[in-house]
Design an enzyme around this catalytic site. Structure first.
Site, mmCIF file in Angstrom:
data_model
loop_
_atom_site.group_PDB
_atom_site.id
_atom_site.type_symbol
_atom_site.label_atom_id
_atom_site.label_comp_id
_atom_site.label_asym_id
_atom_site.label_seq_id
_atom_site.Cartn_x
_atom_site.Cartn_y
_atom_site.Cartn_z
ATOM 1 N N GLU A 121 0.857 -1.185 0.000
ATOM 2 C CA GLU A 121 0.000 0.000 0.000
ATOM 3 C C GLU A 121 0.892 1.233 0.000
ATOM 4 O O GLU A 121 1.894 1.285 0.724
ATOM 5 C CB GLU A 121 -0.905 -0.001 1.229
ATOM 6 C CG GLU A 121 -1.755 1.252 1.394
ATOM 7 C CD GLU A 121 -2.642 1.174 2.619
ATOM 8 O OE1 GLU A 121 -3.086 0.053 2.976
ATOM 9 O OE2 GLU A 121 -2.890 2.218 3.250
ATOM 10 N N GLU A 176 -2.581 11.838 3.221
ATOM 11 C CA GLU A 176 -3.406 11.297 4.300
ATOM 12 C C GLU A 176 -3.232 12.125 5.561
ATOM 13 O O GLU A 176 -2.144 12.605 5.877
ATOM 14 C CB GLU A 176 -3.018 9.842 4.585
ATOM 15 C CG GLU A 176 -3.864 9.186 5.663
ATOM 16 C CD GLU A 176 -3.534 7.722 5.852
ATOM 17 O OE1 GLU A 176 -4.431 6.965 6.262
ATOM 18 O OE2 GLU A 176 -2.377 7.333 5.583
#
Length: 337
Positions: free
Chosen positions: A155, A160
């Protein structure tokens, strides 16, 4: 984007003054030469260009329960369009947003959108131009990519954060055998290392991560500058991420002739020296989502400076007035030589 329900991360502080990210004095000559040597002879051609209706028709709308335990009801394409949570503006900008007009009970679920590209990727140069990104108390947005067998196929979290966090976080999640390592050159990046072990499991899902020092990298500080570009290169030598404010986007990106060798020191760097990239990252879909509370924004809420509890924040529709993506485009380039 994947977090353990038992992990409580501290709210990330602002460690360096805004604007330091683009200070030429910080750019390591060694790092710049290393990047130039790696990409000097590489040219890139567009493989996919997502803009406008592409995000509605060429990406899948996720409708299952949130895997990160957020207080959201993810909507289908038809539902999201009908409710005004996914649409294309007259200028071609795609909007994906959280419902900010419906009454929701304390601790209830609020409608939101999560989409993933129908195509998958095993490397390339990815350039995302956002006019604005979501932020607000209880809000947890992310732009990332992920393989189908998490964490074995990896990932990559490019953008974020949570709440009104001032700066962005860059993170990799992998299976065992991937880390930054003791030999990592901290002068080769413009961000600060948070954690160096990329391996993620049920007991520790932090991954290997960097915190961007600039308030221009996330939330309100990013949006008031009309957003900008996040670019990341994924090849056999590693994964490298750059960030540019709207006013500083390189001309080669605008001209669709990107040349990473001219972009200077990356914001974050995950070299292959302590991680076999090919065995840890494959078949990635690109993902854009906004969840609420959940495994990251829930445990960090008390330290966020936001009022009340995360459950109470869900019920306050005004918390979500700025919980929206405005996407100019996402372009995927493949090397041609």
């Amino acid at each position: 984007m994947r977090w353990s329900t038992t992990l409580v991360l501290p709210f990330l502080p602002l460690t360096v003054l805004a604007g330091k990210f683009n200070d030429p004095a910080l750019r390591s000559r060694h790092a710049r030469h290393a990047i130039q040597a790696r990409t000097n002879s590489t040219k890139f051609a567009i493989a996919d260009y997502y803009q406008g209706e592409s995000f509605l028709n060429e990406w899948d709308f996720f409708t299952d329960a949130d895997p990160t335990n957020g207080n959201v009801n993810y909507q289908s394409q038809a539902q999201a369009v009908q409710k005004g949570l996914a649409f294309v503006q007259a200028d071609g900008t795609t909007v994906l947003k959280v419902d900010n007009f419906t009454n929701v009970a304390v601790g209830g679920n609020r409608d939101s959108v999560r989409i993933s590209s129908q195509k998958t990727y095993n490397g390339g140069l990815f350039i995302a131009d956002f006019w604005s990104m979501p932020h607000g108390c209880s809000v947890w947005p992310a732009y990332w990519s992920v393989g189908p067998n998490w964490p074995s196929q990896g990932e990559i979290d490019v953008l974020e954060g949570v709440h009104e966090q001032p700066t962005n976080q860059y993170t990799l999640h992998t299976s065992e055998g991937c880390e930054l390592g003791n030999s990592f050159n901290t002068k080769s990046v413009l961000s600060t290392i948070i954690s160096d072990n990329c391996a993620s499991s049920g007991s520790d899902n932090r991954g290997c991560a960097f915190s961007d020092p600039s308030t221009e990298s996330y939330g309100h500080g990013f949006n008031i500058l009309a957003g900008g570009v996040f670019a990341h290169l994924w090849d056999s030598t590693g994964i490298y991420i750059w960030r540019f404010t709207r006013a500083a986007i390189p001309a080669d990106i605008t001209a669709q002739n990107p040349d990473p060798s001219t972009w200077g020191t990356p914001a974050a760097s995950f070299p292959a020296s302590n991680c076999d990239i090919a065995s840890h990252f494959s078949e990635h879909s690109l993902v854009l989502d906004t969840t609420i509370c959940g495994d990251f924004a829930g445990p960090t809420y008390a330290a966020s400076g936001c009022a009340g509890t995360c459950a109470q924040a869900v019920a306050n529709s005004t918390n979500f007035d700025f919980a929206k993506w405005e996407i100019n485009y996402i372009a995927v380039y493949n090397p041609t030589n």
